[in-house]
Design a protein around this motif. Structure first.
Motif, mmCIF file in Angstrom:
data_model
loop_
_atom_site.group_PDB
_atom_site.id
_atom_site.type_symbol
_atom_site.label_atom_id
_atom_site.label_comp_id
_atom_site.label_asym_id
_atom_site.label_seq_id
_atom_site.Cartn_x
_atom_site.Cartn_y
_atom_site.Cartn_z
ATOM 1 N N LYS A 22 0.853 -1.197 0.000
ATOM 2 C CA LYS A 22 0.000 0.000 0.000
ATOM 3 C C LYS A 22 0.888 1.246 0.000
ATOM 4 O O LYS A 22 1.277 1.723 1.059
ATOM 5 N N PRO A 23 1.226 1.790 -1.155
ATOM 6 C CA PRO A 23 2.107 2.962 -1.209
ATOM 7 C C PRO A 23 1.568 4.166 -0.432
ATOM 8 O O PRO A 23 2.342 4.928 0.158
ATOM 9 N N ASP A 24 0.254 4.322 -0.415
ATOM 10 C CA ASP A 24 -0.331 5.458 0.311
ATOM 11 C C ASP A 24 -0.049 5.366 1.805
ATOM 12 O O ASP A 24 0.240 6.357 2.464
ATOM 13 N N TYR A 25 -0.140 4.160 2.333
ATOM 14 C CA TYR A 25 0.076 3.978 3.765
ATOM 15 C C TYR A 25 1.531 4.224 4.159
ATOM 16 O O TYR A 25 1.807 4.651 5.273
ATOM 17 N N SER A 26 2.451 3.937 3.250
ATOM 18 C CA SER A 26 3.863 4.163 3.580
ATOM 19 C C SER A 26 4.143 5.656 3.751
ATOM 20 O O SER A 26 4.943 6.043 4.602
ATOM 21 N N VAL A 27 3.465 6.482 2.981
ATOM 22 C CA VAL A 27 3.623 7.935 3.136
ATOM 23 C C VAL A 27 3.086 8.371 4.497
ATOM 24 O O VAL A 27 3.714 9.164 5.207
ATOM 25 N N CYS A 86 7.407 16.050 1.183
ATOM 26 C CA CYS A 86 6.966 16.110 -0.215
ATOM 27 C C CYS A 86 7.847 15.240 -1.107
ATOM 28 O O CYS A 86 7.343 14.542 -1.999
ATOM 29 N N LYS A 87 9.148 15.249 -0.862
ATOM 30 C CA LYS A 87 10.054 14.395 -1.635
ATOM 31 C C LYS A 87 9.719 12.928 -1.422
ATOM 32 O O LYS A 87 9.721 12.136 -2.362
ATOM 33 N N ASP A 88 9.440 12.568 -0.169
ATOM 34 C CA ASP A 88 9.114 11.190 0.146
ATOM 35 C C ASP A 88 7.836 10.747 -0.553
ATOM 36 O O ASP A 88 7.707 9.583 -0.956
#
Length: 127
Positions: A22-27, A86-88
């Motif tokens: 889940k890429p969203d959760y990693s952020v 933001c970079k992350d």
């Protein structure tokens, strides 16, 4: 420092594992870890403020100089924090704009100190 480093490393490793699923959760996880580390930074600010007050008591500095220094430190930290988030998240362009705005804000806040320095130099030169 070791505690903060371990929190950061564990957070990044967990985010890397989560990014595949889940890429969203990693952020969001990175944001949470960053806020946790920010709370440790906030604790250290009281020590820094006490140190700056001690310097101000020992040296005949105007209170405005210390306040300006604290503003510059705050602007720099907030700008870097926001830009790194933001970079992350993959938004390097937004991160760059935040960094530019942070640099310009530091310049704007430091103009009175620069003016006072130039006036002092001019006085020493006899002009």
């Amino acid at each position: 420092m070791i505690r903060v480093a371990l929190i950061g490393i564990v957070g990044v490793l967990m985010a890397l594992q989560l990014k595949a699923l889940k890429p969203d959760y990693s952020v969001w996880l990175c944001l949470g870890v960053s806020l946790l580390i920010f709370s440790f930074v906030a604790e250290k600010l009281s020590v820094i403020l006490e140190g700056l007050e001690a310097v101000q008591n020992c040296l005949p500095l105007k209170a405005g100089y210390i306040q300006t220094l604290m503003k510059i430190i705050g602007i720099t930290y907030i700008a870097e924090f926001a830009a790194d988030l933001c970079k992350d998240a993959g938004y390097q362009t937004v991160a760059g704009q935040i960094q530019i705005f942070g640099k310009l804000s530091v310049l704007a806040v430091s103009i009175p100190i620069l003016t006072a320095l130039l006036n002092t130099i001019q006085t020493f030169l006899g002009g």
